[in-house]
Design an enzyme around this catalytic site. Structure first.
Site, mmCIF file in Angstrom:
data_model
loop_
_atom_site.group_PDB
_atom_site.id
_atom_site.type_symbol
_atom_site.label_atom_id
_atom_site.label_comp_id
_atom_site.label_asym_id
_atom_site.label_seq_id
_atom_site.Cartn_x
_atom_site.Cartn_y
_atom_site.Cartn_z
ATOM 1 N N LYS A 1 25.828 11.224 80.840
ATOM 2 C CA LYS A 1 25.039 12.143 80.017
ATOM 3 C C LYS A 1 25.669 12.215 78.638
ATOM 4 C CE LYS A 1 21.485 14.980 80.677
ATOM 5 N NZ LYS A 1 20.316 14.811 81.530
ATOM 6 N N GLY B 1 5.484 27.483 85.718
ATOM 7 C CA GLY B 1 5.618 26.571 84.576
ATOM 8 C C GLY B 1 4.643 25.424 84.705
ATOM 9 N N VAL B 2 3.692 25.355 83.768
ATOM 10 C CA VAL B 2 2.688 24.283 83.847
ATOM 11 C C VAL B 2 2.755 23.414 82.590
ATOM 12 C CG1 VAL B 2 1.127 25.204 85.566
ATOM 13 C CG2 VAL B 2 0.933 26.030 83.218
ATOM 14 N N GLY B 3 3.944 22.889 82.334
ATOM 15 C CA GLY B 3 4.137 21.910 81.265
ATOM 16 C C GLY B 3 3.776 20.537 81.790
ATOM 17 N N VAL C 1 5.262 18.407 83.897
ATOM 18 C CA VAL C 1 5.382 18.180 85.343
ATOM 19 C C VAL C 1 4.492 19.153 86.118
ATOM 20 C CG1 VAL C 1 6.978 18.227 87.311
ATOM 21 C CG2 VAL C 1 7.726 17.244 85.131
#
Ligand code: NAD
Length: 350
Positions: free
Chosen positions: A79, A179-181, A183
């Site tokens: 990372k 959360g409806v972004g 994904v």
């Protein structure tokens, strides 16, 4: 550019740079390359200190090793974190310097998108290093990973229903999606196609309403999502949402969603297990995106069919985790770590 090695136990390489000319202040952690080069996104965040950034990069890179091991991507874990406010520090010079920093590891670390880093940023990075993935299809990359992540989450959620209720049939099941972004919305579409009752919420009310209207899901407030009487809670927004304040409110039999680091602390995984709630460990169920990226390394390059076939193995990986959990009497979150460690140990033995 000055690059300084930091000695950190259990990590193959951790490097830092603070480049006066471009303003780049960044860290890269290569946790483990037993399975292959260390792949993991580049995150930009206004960390309060370098120590805070170091803690994050160590935690995230180790998580990538485990995620890739269980998903058999043939990659290791790494990372990168860039310290600073994305609204203030982004510049061409900074990303060119970041490319040189990535390049200095000679391919041991391969970068990708993460929080506050988008494809146009990576396109600059690519001018100074070839160790960049997740670029657009037109550029020979594997493109946006979100639909692949959502597909894996959907398959994993079906597998959880099969294990918990004896059937993958979703027509009599209900799911609360937080959360409806990218994904979450793709997951809602698939769930509604299979006839599940779905509740949605989002910090952006307009977004929740739009997805609710488009797919026929009921919109609830951000707070109310924890109290919905559903079969499944699917966190697809932030991490640490299963915590002391929410765990008593969750009225579900399964927790399975796309978000990273769903459990606030390991003890919350133990508590879900004690209560008989089937938990799909985050890095196992949300591996579709990394699986899709890993296919860029296949001989002949990226191929969608290969990617989908590999993502379709996520249910088998989850079932293996749940079997370990049941047979050893340990939480699924711990069982996933055991599985990752055993895959790595076997690979090290050659
Ligand atoms: P996104 O930014 O597109 O969507 C997140 C959504 O959550 C946004 O619509 C946002 O408004 C909403 N949100 C934020 N805080 C909220 C809250 N408190 N309550 C309700 N909604 C809230 O991100 P994404 O790409 O869909 O990723 C979602 C999660 O899945 C993240 O945790 C991410 O780390 C994880 N994940 C994503 C991928 C991927 O391929 N995109 C892969 C693995 C894991």
């Amino acid at each position: 550019m000055d690059i300084i090695d930091l000695e950190v136990d259990g990590y193959e390489r951790v490097v830092r740079t603070h480049d006066g000319e471009s303003g780049l202040h960044a860290l890269i952690a290569v946790h483990d390359t037993t399975m292959g080069p260390a792949l993991g996104g580049m995150r930009m965040w206004p960390y309060a200190s370098e120590d805070e950034a170091l803690t994050d990069v160590l935690r995230l890179s180790k998580g990538m090793t485990y995620k890739s091991a269980v998903a058999h991507t043939g990659l290791g874990g790494g990372k990168a974190v860039v310290i600073g406010d994305p609204n203030e520090i982004k510049s061409e010079a900074l990303f060119l310097a970041m490319g040189r920093f990535v390049d200095s590891l000679g391919g041991k670390y391969i970068t990708a998108e993460d929080v506050n880093i988008a494809v146009p940023d990576l396109e600059i990075v690519r001018r100074t290093t070839k160790y960049v993935t997740g670029l657009s299809r037109e550029d020979g990359g594997s493109g946006n990973p979100s639909p692949y992540t959502a597909y894996g989450v959907f398959l994993g959620l079906c597998a959880a229903c099969e294990v918990k209720f004896g059937s993958e049939d979703l027509s009599s099941r209900s799911v609360a999606v937080q959360g409806v972004g990218a994904v979450g919305s793709a997951l809602v579409r698939r769930l509604r196609e299979r006839g599940a009752k779905v509740w949605v919420c989002d910090v952006r009310n307009d977004r929740a309403r739009e997805v609710g209207d488009q797919y026929g899901a009921e919109v609830v407030s951000m707070d109310a999502i924890f109290d919905v009487d559903a079969d499944v809670f699917a966190p697809c927004a932030l991490g640490a949402v299963v915590n002391d304040a929410t765990i008593d409110r969750l009225n579900v039999e399964i927790v399975a969603g796309g978000a990273n680091n769903v459990l606030h602390e390991a003890r919350h995984g133990a508590e879900l297990f004690r209560r008989g709630v089937l938990y799909a460990p985050d890095y196992v169920i949300n591996a579709g995106g990394i699986i899709n990226v890993s296919v860029e390394f296949a001989p002949g390059g990226y191929d969608q069919e290969t990617s989908l076939k590999k993502i379709e193995r996520i249910p088998a990986a989850l079932k293996e985790v749940w079997e370990i959990s049941a047979s050893q009497g340990i939480p699924a979150s711990d069982a996933a770590d055991h599985l990752a460690e055993s895959i790595l140990a076997e690979a090290r033995r050659g």
